[in-house]
Scaffold this motif. Structure first.
Motif, mmCIF file in Angstrom:
data_model
loop_
_atom_site.group_PDB
_atom_site.id
_atom_site.type_symbol
_atom_site.label_atom_id
_atom_site.label_comp_id
_atom_site.label_asym_id
_atom_site.label_seq_id
_atom_site.Cartn_x
_atom_site.Cartn_y
_atom_site.Cartn_z
ATOM 1 N N PHE A 179 65.051 42.565 19.022
ATOM 2 C CA PHE A 179 63.741 42.114 19.217
ATOM 3 C C PHE A 179 63.039 42.985 18.372
ATOM 4 O O PHE A 179 63.114 43.939 18.284
ATOM 5 C CB PHE A 179 63.211 42.343 20.630
ATOM 6 C CG PHE A 179 64.035 41.347 21.762
ATOM 7 C CD1 PHE A 179 63.403 40.184 22.222
ATOM 8 C CD2 PHE A 179 65.079 41.806 22.306
ATOM 9 C CE1 PHE A 179 63.727 39.633 23.099
ATOM 10 C CE2 PHE A 179 65.569 41.147 23.286
ATOM 11 C CZ PHE A 179 65.099 39.997 23.732
ATOM 12 N N LEU A 180 62.396 42.072 17.536
ATOM 13 C CA LEU A 180 61.277 42.683 16.254
ATOM 14 C C LEU A 180 60.017 41.914 16.348
ATOM 15 O O LEU A 180 59.898 40.452 16.126
ATOM 16 C CB LEU A 180 61.822 42.693 14.938
ATOM 17 C CG LEU A 180 60.921 43.183 13.949
ATOM 18 C CD1 LEU A 180 60.439 44.735 14.086
ATOM 19 C CD2 LEU A 180 61.464 42.945 12.439
ATOM 20 N N MET A 181 58.984 42.564 17.095
ATOM 21 C CA MET A 181 57.765 41.746 16.934
ATOM 22 C C MET A 181 56.857 42.478 15.922
ATOM 23 O O MET A 181 56.740 43.712 15.607
ATOM 24 C CB MET A 181 57.112 42.324 18.345
ATOM 25 C CG MET A 181 57.677 41.816 19.581
ATOM 26 S SD MET A 181 56.883 42.248 21.063
ATOM 27 C CE MET A 181 55.223 41.412 21.014
ATOM 28 N N LEU A 182 56.492 41.339 15.122
ATOM 29 C CA LEU A 182 55.939 41.951 13.896
ATOM 30 C C LEU A 182 54.229 41.234 13.731
ATOM 31 O O LEU A 182 54.221 40.066 13.884
ATOM 32 C CB LEU A 182 56.350 41.278 12.295
ATOM 33 C CG LEU A 182 55.637 41.502 11.205
ATOM 34 C CD1 LEU A 182 55.545 43.074 10.951
ATOM 35 C CD2 LEU A 182 56.769 40.969 10.127
ATOM 36 N N GLY A 183 53.191 42.020 13.863
ATOM 37 C CA GLY A 183 51.991 41.420 13.876
ATOM 38 C C GLY A 183 51.065 41.863 12.612
ATOM 39 O O GLY A 183 51.331 43.113 12.003
ATOM 40 N N PHE A 184 50.297 40.989 12.399
ATOM 41 C CA PHE A 184 49.159 41.022 11.269
ATOM 42 C C PHE A 184 47.757 41.313 11.943
ATOM 43 O O PHE A 184 47.278 40.188 12.663
ATOM 44 C CB PHE A 184 49.183 40.367 10.072
ATOM 45 C CG PHE A 184 50.213 40.262 9.390
ATOM 46 C CD1 PHE A 184 50.271 41.060 8.139
ATOM 47 C CD2 PHE A 184 51.482 39.690 9.719
ATOM 48 C CE1 PHE A 184 51.667 40.949 7.322
ATOM 49 C CE2 PHE A 184 52.600 39.647 8.712
ATOM 50 C CZ PHE A 184 52.476 40.225 7.629
ATOM 51 N N PHE A 344 58.392 47.152 17.438
ATOM 52 C CA PHE A 344 56.996 46.432 17.410
ATOM 53 C C PHE A 344 56.275 46.975 16.420
ATOM 54 O O PHE A 344 56.071 48.265 16.330
ATOM 55 C CB PHE A 344 56.189 46.761 18.807
ATOM 56 C CG PHE A 344 54.766 46.155 18.680
ATOM 57 C CD1 PHE A 344 54.720 44.802 18.613
ATOM 58 C CD2 PHE A 344 53.644 46.966 18.681
ATOM 59 C CE1 PHE A 344 53.447 44.188 18.490
ATOM 60 C CE2 PHE A 344 52.371 46.245 18.689
ATOM 61 C CZ PHE A 344 52.237 44.965 18.734
ATOM 62 N N ALA A 345 55.952 46.163 15.216
ATOM 63 C CA ALA A 345 55.394 46.671 14.121
ATOM 64 C C ALA A 345 54.049 45.663 13.912
ATOM 65 O O ALA A 345 53.984 44.703 14.035
ATOM 66 C CB ALA A 345 56.235 46.441 12.702
ATOM 67 N N PHE A 346 52.963 46.549 13.611
ATOM 68 C CA PHE A 346 51.719 45.787 13.614
ATOM 69 C C PHE A 346 50.886 46.556 12.333
ATOM 70 O O PHE A 346 50.668 47.647 12.272
ATOM 71 C CB PHE A 346 50.758 46.362 14.758
ATOM 72 C CG PHE A 346 49.503 45.487 15.090
ATOM 73 C CD1 PHE A 346 49.571 44.256 15.366
ATOM 74 C CD2 PHE A 346 48.377 46.157 15.036
ATOM 75 C CE1 PHE A 346 48.546 43.337 15.558
ATOM 76 C CE2 PHE A 346 47.193 45.369 15.317
ATOM 77 C CZ PHE A 346 47.180 43.996 15.504
ATOM 78 N N HIS A 347 50.778 45.660 11.306
ATOM 79 C CA HIS A 347 50.190 45.848 9.973
ATOM 80 C C HIS A 347 48.883 45.559 9.970
ATOM 81 O O HIS A 347 48.088 44.506 10.516
ATOM 82 C CB HIS A 347 50.969 45.219 8.915
ATOM 83 C CG HIS A 347 50.521 45.451 7.555
ATOM 84 N ND1 HIS A 347 50.640 46.623 6.877
ATOM 85 C CD2 HIS A 347 49.557 45.027 6.867
ATOM 86 C CE1 HIS A 347 50.157 46.934 5.814
ATOM 87 N NE2 HIS A 347 49.625 45.539 5.544
ATOM 88 N N ALA A 348 47.905 46.378 9.611
ATOM 89 C CA ALA A 348 46.439 46.120 9.477
ATOM 90 C C ALA A 348 45.827 46.295 8.161
ATOM 91 O O ALA A 348 44.826 45.714 7.767
ATOM 92 C CB ALA A 348 45.695 47.170 10.242
ATOM 93 N N GLU A 349 46.209 47.188 7.320
ATOM 94 C CA GLU A 349 45.549 47.581 6.033
ATOM 95 C C GLU A 349 45.121 46.387 5.296
ATOM 96 O O GLU A 349 43.829 46.039 4.784
ATOM 97 C CB GLU A 349 46.211 48.480 5.256
ATOM 98 C CG GLU A 349 45.537 48.767 4.210
ATOM 99 C CD GLU A 349 46.112 50.294 3.426
ATOM 100 O OE1 GLU A 349 45.312 50.885 2.746
ATOM 101 O OE2 GLU A 349 47.289 50.504 3.404
ATOM 102 N N LEU A 350 46.052 45.499 5.013
ATOM 103 C CA LEU A 350 45.892 44.140 4.055
ATOM 104 C C LEU A 350 44.914 43.177 4.917
ATOM 105 O O LEU A 350 44.240 42.402 4.163
ATOM 106 C CB LEU A 350 47.104 43.671 3.506
ATOM 107 C CG LEU A 350 47.829 44.331 2.825
ATOM 108 C CD1 LEU A 350 49.218 43.876 2.282
ATOM 109 C CD2 LEU A 350 47.327 44.984 1.501
ATOM 110 N N SER A 351 45.187 42.844 6.210
ATOM 111 C CA SER A 351 44.687 41.756 6.931
ATOM 112 C C SER A 351 43.379 42.060 7.493
ATOM 113 O O SER A 351 42.509 41.168 7.692
ATOM 114 C CB SER A 351 45.529 41.029 7.841
ATOM 115 O OG SER A 351 45.967 42.143 8.792
#
Length: 358
Positions: A179-184, A344-351
């Protein structure tokens, strides 16, 4: 008096009937208009109270807020050290240009959720294997006197950790999937389609992914969305963790996170999030006391965030920061290729502040 009452009563009834008839006609025409307009077609059956519209992704009124931005331009000097999974290597190009190079790798050790400290230092002239930490400060000196320094991220080789994970430990009635959950952060489904059309096509057409068109927010703010996704409960149903409550606030570890269930069932776990100053579980909440997952990327960004001003915009030396983030996620999936894993990866800087950067 009786005649007056009857007269007013009849007029009142007539007015009510006229009002109801008018509302019925209005409702009928409204439904028809919703069906006729492409970007407002109802998804749900008409008898349901919650109606989800299909919005036109290419609506020009929305598209006028989107524009191209200049590419990210990082340092032109190539990285002296490359990272692949759990191995860091002084590049051949570096040795060719600068001669023999000696690099020291100093561990970055998590010291709570808002600080890091430096640990042991190892020196090498060739390769280095991540063992005690996922993050190291690298300082290199070449034979010609040139120097280079950066902070790097990889997946440490922890044999004790690896011995705890196995498909054999996964319940026999489980799906036995990774399982890989990727969020922006702050990126809606339609904006994802607009800004990442190739990725969306790959997910839906190539992988045959299911798009949850009925998904909706359940509160105001990132924690209000992620807490239910990761725990199955709202913040109000969970222990008090707000910073402003002082000693009454518990650490967020008290939440029943889904990665704990995966861990109990033989999975290796990972949680990665950038933007440490507005962390989902740290900005308003108390954060974690113990590391929440086996691999946890927050210490890396806690260490590097104060140094952003010394690097090109959105970069760490020659590498865009979002690539550092996604390389870490990729390394996690690759290093545990044959093991059950949950990430679980949650990226914020670009979005978060400008979706045009995505």
């Amino acid at each position: 008096v009786m005649l007056t009452v009857r007269f007013h009563g009849r007029r009142l009834v007539a007015c009510l009937l006229l009002l109801l008839a008018g509302m019925g006609v209005y409702h009928l025409f409204t439904l028809n208009s919703l069906v006729d307009i492409p970007d407002r077609v109802l998804l749900s059956p008409a008898h349901l109270a919650c109606q989800h519209p299909i919005l036109d992704v290419k609506n020009p009124e929305i598209y006028r807020f989107f524009h191209n931005v200049d590419p990210i331009r990082c340092s032109e000097e190539p990285e002296w050290v490359s990272v692949s999974g759990s191995v860091a290597t002084i590049t051949g190009r570096t040795r060719k240009e600068h001669g023999d190079v000696e690099c020291s790798f100093t561990e970055l050790v998590r010291d709570g959720d808002d600080a890091v400290r430096r640990g042991l230092t190892t020196t090498t002239h060739d390769t280095f294997v991540f063992t005690n930490s996922d993050f190291y400060v690298v300082s290199c000196t070449a034979k010609n006197g040139k120097t280079w320094e950066n902070t790097i991220a990889g997946i440490r080789r922890d044999e004790d950790l690896r011995s705890q994970t196995s498909w054999v430990k996964v319940p026999v009635d489980a799906l036995k999937l990774n399982f890989l959950m990727l969020g922006f952060d702050s990126l809606s489904r339609n904006t994802f389609i607009r800004t990442l059309p190739k990725t969306y096509a790959f997910l839906t057409d190539t992988l045959g992914g299911h798009v949850m068109e009925g998904y909706n927010i359940v509160g105001d703010g990132t924690p209000q969305q992620l807490i239910p996704i990761l725990t199955g409960k709202t913040e109000l149903e969970l222990p008090e963790t707000r910073r402003r409550m002082g000693e009454r606030a518990q650490y967020v570890n008290s939440y029943p996170f889904i990665w704990n269930d995966f861990k109990k069932n033989g999975y290796i776990t990972m949680f990665a999030e950038d933007q440490p100053h507005i962390g989902t579980f740290q900005y308003r909440l108390r954060g974690f006391d113990a590391s929440p997952t086996d691999h946890y990327m927050r210490p890396f960004f806690v260490a590097t965030y104060p140094e952003y001003k010394n690097h090109p915009k959105l970069c760490l030396r020659a590498t865009p920061r979002h690539k550092v983030f996604f390389n870490y996620v990729h390394a996690f999936m690759s290093e545990y290729k044959n093991s059950p894993k949950f990430g679980f990866a949650f990226h914020a800087e670009l979005s978060h502040d400008d979706y045009n950067l995505v």
